[in-house]
Design a protein around this motif. Structure first.
Motif, PDB file in Angstrom:
ATOM      1  N   ARG A  14       0.820  -1.219   0.000  1.00  0.00           N
ATOM      2  CA  ARG A  14       0.000   0.000   0.000  1.00  0.00           C
ATOM      3  C   ARG A  14       0.856   1.273   0.000  1.00  0.00           C
ATOM      4  NH1 ARG A  14      -2.343  -4.073  -0.272  1.00  0.00           N
ATOM      5  NH2 ARG A  14      -4.536  -4.448  -0.271  1.00  0.00           N
ATOM      6  N   ILE A  15       2.186   1.142   0.011  1.00  0.00           N
ATOM      7  CA  ILE A  15       3.062   2.319   0.038  1.00  0.00           C
ATOM      8  C   ILE A  15       2.700   3.257  -1.109  1.00  0.00           C
ATOM      9  CG2 ILE A  15       5.451   3.115  -0.289  1.00  0.00           C
ATOM     10  CD1 ILE A  15       6.342   0.647   1.299  1.00  0.00           C
ATOM     11  N   GLY A  16       2.568   4.523  -0.775  1.00  0.00           N
ATOM     12  CA  GLY A  16       2.240   5.540  -1.774  1.00  0.00           C
ATOM     13  C   GLY A  16       0.759   5.708  -2.036  1.00  0.00           C
ATOM     14  N   THR A  17      -0.080   4.899  -1.390  1.00  0.00           N
ATOM     15  CA  THR A  17      -1.525   5.012  -1.560  1.00  0.00           C
ATOM     16  C   THR A  17      -2.168   5.300  -0.208  1.00  0.00           C
ATOM     17  OG1 THR A  17      -2.014   2.672  -1.141  1.00  0.00           O
ATOM     18  CG2 THR A  17      -1.438   3.280  -3.403  1.00  0.00           C
ATOM     19  N   ARG A  18      -3.424   5.685  -0.237  1.00  0.00           N
ATOM     20  CA  ARG A  18      -4.184   5.856   1.001  1.00  0.00           C
ATOM     21  C   ARG A  18      -5.021   4.594   1.181  1.00  0.00           C
ATOM     22  NH1 ARG A  18      -3.890  10.895   3.043  1.00  0.00           N
ATOM     23  NH2 ARG A  18      -5.728  10.644   4.350  1.00  0.00           N
ATOM     24  N   ASP A  19      -4.832   3.930   2.307  1.00  0.00           N
ATOM     25  CA  ASP A  19      -5.590   2.716   2.579  1.00  0.00           C
ATOM     26  C   ASP A  19      -6.925   3.093   3.209  1.00  0.00           C
ATOM     27  OD1 ASP A  19      -5.525  -0.297   2.683  1.00  0.00           O
ATOM     28  OD2 ASP A  19      -5.940   0.142   4.793  1.00  0.00           O
ATOM     29  N   GLY A  20      -8.009   2.587   2.642  1.00  0.00           N
ATOM     30  CA  GLY A  20      -9.337   2.860   3.199  1.00  0.00           C
ATOM     31  C   GLY A  20      -9.607   4.353   3.275  1.00  0.00           C
ATOM     32  N   ASN A  21     -10.007   4.815   4.462  1.00  0.00           N
ATOM     33  CA  ASN A  21     -10.337   6.231   4.653  1.00  0.00           C
ATOM     34  C   ASN A  21      -9.109   7.098   4.932  1.00  0.00           C
ATOM     35  OD1 ASN A  21      -9.702   5.570   7.277  1.00  0.00           O
ATOM     36  ND2 ASN A  21     -11.731   6.011   8.127  1.00  0.00           N
ATOM     37  N   GLY A  22      -7.914   6.499   4.920  1.00  0.00           N
ATOM     38  CA  GLY A  22      -6.695   7.263   5.105  1.00  0.00           C
ATOM     39  C   GLY A  22      -6.261   7.444   6.543  1.00  0.00           C
ATOM     40  N   CYS A  24      -4.737   6.401  10.165  1.00  0.00           N
ATOM     41  CA  CYS A  24      -3.644   5.501  10.545  1.00  0.00           C
ATOM     42  C   CYS A  24      -4.182   4.162  11.051  1.00  0.00           C
ATOM     43  CB  CYS A  24      -2.749   6.156  11.589  1.00  0.00           C
ATOM     44  SG  CYS A  24      -3.596   6.709  13.088  1.00  0.00           S
ATOM     45  N   TRP A  25      -5.257   4.199  11.812  1.00  0.00           N
ATOM     46  CA  TRP A  25      -5.879   3.002  12.380  1.00  0.00           C
ATOM     47  C   TRP A  25      -6.323   2.045  11.278  1.00  0.00           C
ATOM     48  CZ3 TRP A  25     -10.650   0.742  11.883  1.00  0.00           C
ATOM     49  CH2 TRP A  25     -11.043  -0.129  12.876  1.00  0.00           C
ATOM     50  N   THR A  26      -6.822   2.609  10.178  1.00  0.00           N
ATOM     51  CA  THR A  26      -7.375   1.804   9.091  1.00  0.00           C
ATOM     52  C   THR A  26      -6.325   0.891   8.471  1.00  0.00           C
ATOM     53  OG1 THR A  26      -8.960   3.558   8.651  1.00  0.00           O
ATOM     54  CG2 THR A  26      -8.675   1.911   6.934  1.00  0.00           C
ATOM     55  N   LEU A  27      -5.104   1.391   8.285  1.00  0.00           N
ATOM     56  CA  LEU A  27      -4.042   0.565   7.702  1.00  0.00           C
ATOM     57  C   LEU A  27      -3.796  -0.669   8.564  1.00  0.00           C
ATOM     58  CD1 LEU A  27      -1.797   0.058   5.619  1.00  0.00           C
ATOM     59  CD2 LEU A  27      -0.287   1.418   7.114  1.00  0.00           C
ATOM     60  N   GLY A  90      17.109  -1.951  15.932  1.00  0.00           N
ATOM     61  CA  GLY A  90      17.951  -1.951  17.124  1.00  0.00           C
ATOM     62  C   GLY A  90      17.113  -2.379  18.303  1.00  0.00           C
ATOM     63  N   PRO A  91      17.683  -2.407  19.501  1.00  0.00           N
ATOM     64  CA  PRO A  91      16.933  -2.880  20.665  1.00  0.00           C
ATOM     65  C   PRO A  91      15.616  -2.136  20.904  1.00  0.00           C
ATOM     66  CG  PRO A  91      19.245  -2.602  21.226  1.00  0.00           C
ATOM     67  CD  PRO A  91      19.062  -2.051  19.840  1.00  0.00           C
ATOM     68  N   GLU A  92      15.605  -0.819  20.625  1.00  0.00           N
ATOM     69  CA  GLU A  92      14.405  -0.018  20.852  1.00  0.00           C
ATOM     70  C   GLU A  92      14.055   0.824  19.625  1.00  0.00           C
ATOM     71  OE1 GLU A  92      14.012   1.799  24.829  1.00  0.00           O
ATOM     72  OE2 GLU A  92      16.015   0.987  25.199  1.00  0.00           O
ATOM     73  N   ARG A  93      14.562   0.457  18.481  1.00  0.00           N
ATOM     74  CA  ARG A  93      14.386   1.242  17.257  1.00  0.00           C
ATOM     75  C   ARG A  93      13.710   0.380  16.189  1.00  0.00           C
ATOM     76  NH1 ARG A  93      19.301   2.782  13.811  1.00  0.00           N
ATOM     77  NH2 ARG A  93      18.251   3.825  12.120  1.00  0.00           N
ATOM     78  N   PHE A  94      12.663   0.953  15.568  1.00  0.00           N
ATOM     79  CA  PHE A  94      11.850   0.198  14.621  1.00  0.00           C
ATOM     80  C   PHE A  94      11.560   1.005  13.367  1.00  0.00           C
ATOM     81  CE2 PHE A  94      10.948  -1.165  18.880  1.00  0.00           C
ATOM     82  CZ  PHE A  94      11.040  -2.537  18.782  1.00  0.00           C
ATOM     83  N   GLN A  95      11.535   0.302  12.239  1.00  0.00           N
ATOM     84  CA  GLN A  95      10.996   0.871  11.016  1.00  0.00           C
ATOM     85  C   GLN A  95       9.543   0.432  10.969  1.00  0.00           C
ATOM     86  OE1 GLN A  95      12.134  -0.636   7.042  1.00  0.00           O
ATOM     87  NE2 GLN A  95      12.607   1.510   6.595  1.00  0.00           N
ATOM     88  N   VAL A  96       8.654   1.361  10.641  1.00  0.00           N
ATOM     89  CA  VAL A  96       7.222   1.079  10.604  1.00  0.00           C
ATOM     90  C   VAL A  96       6.642   1.488   9.262  1.00  0.00           C
ATOM     91  CG1 VAL A  96       6.998   1.412  13.104  1.00  0.00           C
ATOM     92  CG2 VAL A  96       6.544   3.330  11.551  1.00  0.00           C
ATOM     93  N   LEU A  97       5.424   1.057   9.041  1.00  0.00           N
ATOM     94  CA  LEU A  97       4.607   1.520   7.924  1.00  0.00           C
ATOM     95  C   LEU A  97       3.411   2.228   8.535  1.00  0.00           C
ATOM     96  CD1 LEU A  97       5.148  -1.751   6.085  1.00  0.00           C
ATOM     97  CD2 LEU A  97       5.588   0.460   5.009  1.00  0.00           C
ATOM     98  N   GLU A  98       3.115   3.422   8.026  1.00  0.00           N
ATOM     99  CA  GLU A  98       2.066   4.247   8.630  1.00  0.00           C
ATOM    100  C   GLU A  98       1.460   5.160   7.582  1.00  0.00           C
ATOM    101  OE1 GLU A  98       4.106   6.492  11.674  1.00  0.00           O
ATOM    102  OE2 GLU A  98       5.610   7.169  10.272  1.00  0.00           O
ATOM    103  N   GLN A  99       0.299   5.711   7.913  1.00  0.00           N
ATOM    104  CA  GLN A  99      -0.338   6.720   7.076  1.00  0.00           C
ATOM    105  C   GLN A  99      -1.015   7.729   7.970  1.00  0.00           C
ATOM    106  OE1 GLN A  99      -3.309   5.049   4.429  1.00  0.00           O
ATOM    107  NE2 GLN A  99      -4.691   4.525   6.070  1.00  0.00           N
ATOM    108  N   GLY A 102      -0.985  11.991   5.011  1.00  0.00           N
ATOM    109  CA  GLY A 102      -0.409  11.474   3.781  1.00  0.00           C
ATOM    110  C   GLY A 102      -0.645   9.998   3.580  1.00  0.00           C
ATOM    111  N   PRO A 103      -0.158   9.485   2.435  1.00  0.00           N
ATOM    112  CA  PRO A 103      -0.343   8.074   2.091  1.00  0.00           C
ATOM    113  C   PRO A 103       0.570   7.158   2.915  1.00  0.00           C
ATOM    114  CG  PRO A 103       0.991   9.152   0.436  1.00  0.00           C
ATOM    115  CD  PRO A 103       0.547  10.222   1.394  1.00  0.00           C
ATOM    116  N   VAL A 104       0.424   5.858   2.731  1.00  0.00           N
ATOM    117  CA  VAL A 104       1.246   4.874   3.435  1.00  0.00           C
ATOM    118  C   VAL A 104       2.713   5.110   3.078  1.00  0.00           C
ATOM    119  CG1 VAL A 104       1.719   2.413   3.750  1.00  0.00           C
ATOM    120  CG2 VAL A 104      -0.639   3.195   3.415  1.00  0.00           C
ATOM    121  N   ARG A 105       3.547   5.122   4.103  1.00  0.00           N
ATOM    122  CA  ARG A 105       4.976   5.388   3.941  1.00  0.00           C
ATOM    123  C   ARG A 105       5.740   4.716   5.078  1.00  0.00           C
ATOM    124  NH1 ARG A 105       2.293   8.887   6.512  1.00  0.00           N
ATOM    125  NH2 ARG A 105       3.037  10.013   8.324  1.00  0.00           N
ATOM    126  N   TYR A 106       7.058   4.681   4.925  1.00  0.00           N
ATOM    127  CA  TYR A 106       7.918   4.193   6.005  1.00  0.00           C
ATOM    128  C   TYR A 106       8.133   5.298   7.028  1.00  0.00           C
ATOM    129  CZ  TYR A 106       9.230   0.054   3.306  1.00  0.00           C
ATOM    130  OH  TYR A 106       9.215  -1.123   2.614  1.00  0.00           O
TER     131      TYR A 106
END
Length: 123
Positions: A14-22, A24-27, A90-99, A102-106
């Motif tokens: 879904r990166i670069g698009t809006r999921d559902g109503n856009g 963050c919870w919806t993704l 890392g121990p406390e560091r995360f890459q996430v996907l979110e919207q 804006g649209p879904v992004r890292y």
């Protein structure tokens, strides 16, 4: 966990698009449904896990969080924000996907720099 790859795959596609109503919870909710997990009930995305247990596909729910380093300040979830964990950096560091905004992004969050707010990790 066994649903993690499907949850991450849904969000990555879904990166670069809006999921559902856009929202963050919806993704996160859509990704859970895609993986054939129980859908979210409000801000409850499953069983709570500790930060040390977080894996790809888990869901992070932020409440009024502030992350601060000498170089930048990041405000997240005023009042709430939801993100899908893509990977542990890392121990406390995360890459996430979110919207939203804006649209879904890292995105990236380092909980060792959290100075305000709360979060819950769900699986």
């Amino acid at each position: 966990h066994k649903y993690g790859p499907a949850i991450v795959s849904y969000a990555v596609h879904r990166i670069g698009t809006r999921d559902g109503n856009g929202e963050c919870w919806t993704l996160a909710d859509s990704a859970l449904k895609f993986a054939k997990c129980q859908p979210a009930i409000g801000a409850n995305f499953g069983a709570q896990v500790s930060l040390s247990q977080v894996m790809p596909g888990d869901i992070l729910q932020f409440r009024s969080c502030k992350f601060a380093t000498p170089m930048q300040t990041q405000m997240v979830g005023f009042p709430d924000h939801t993100a899908v964990v893509h990977s542990r950096l890392g121990p406390e560091r995360f890459q996430v996907l979110e919207q939203n905004p804006g649209p879904v992004r890292y995105g990236e969050y380092d909980f060792s720099t959290q100075v305000e707010g709360t979060f819950i990790a769900f699986r």
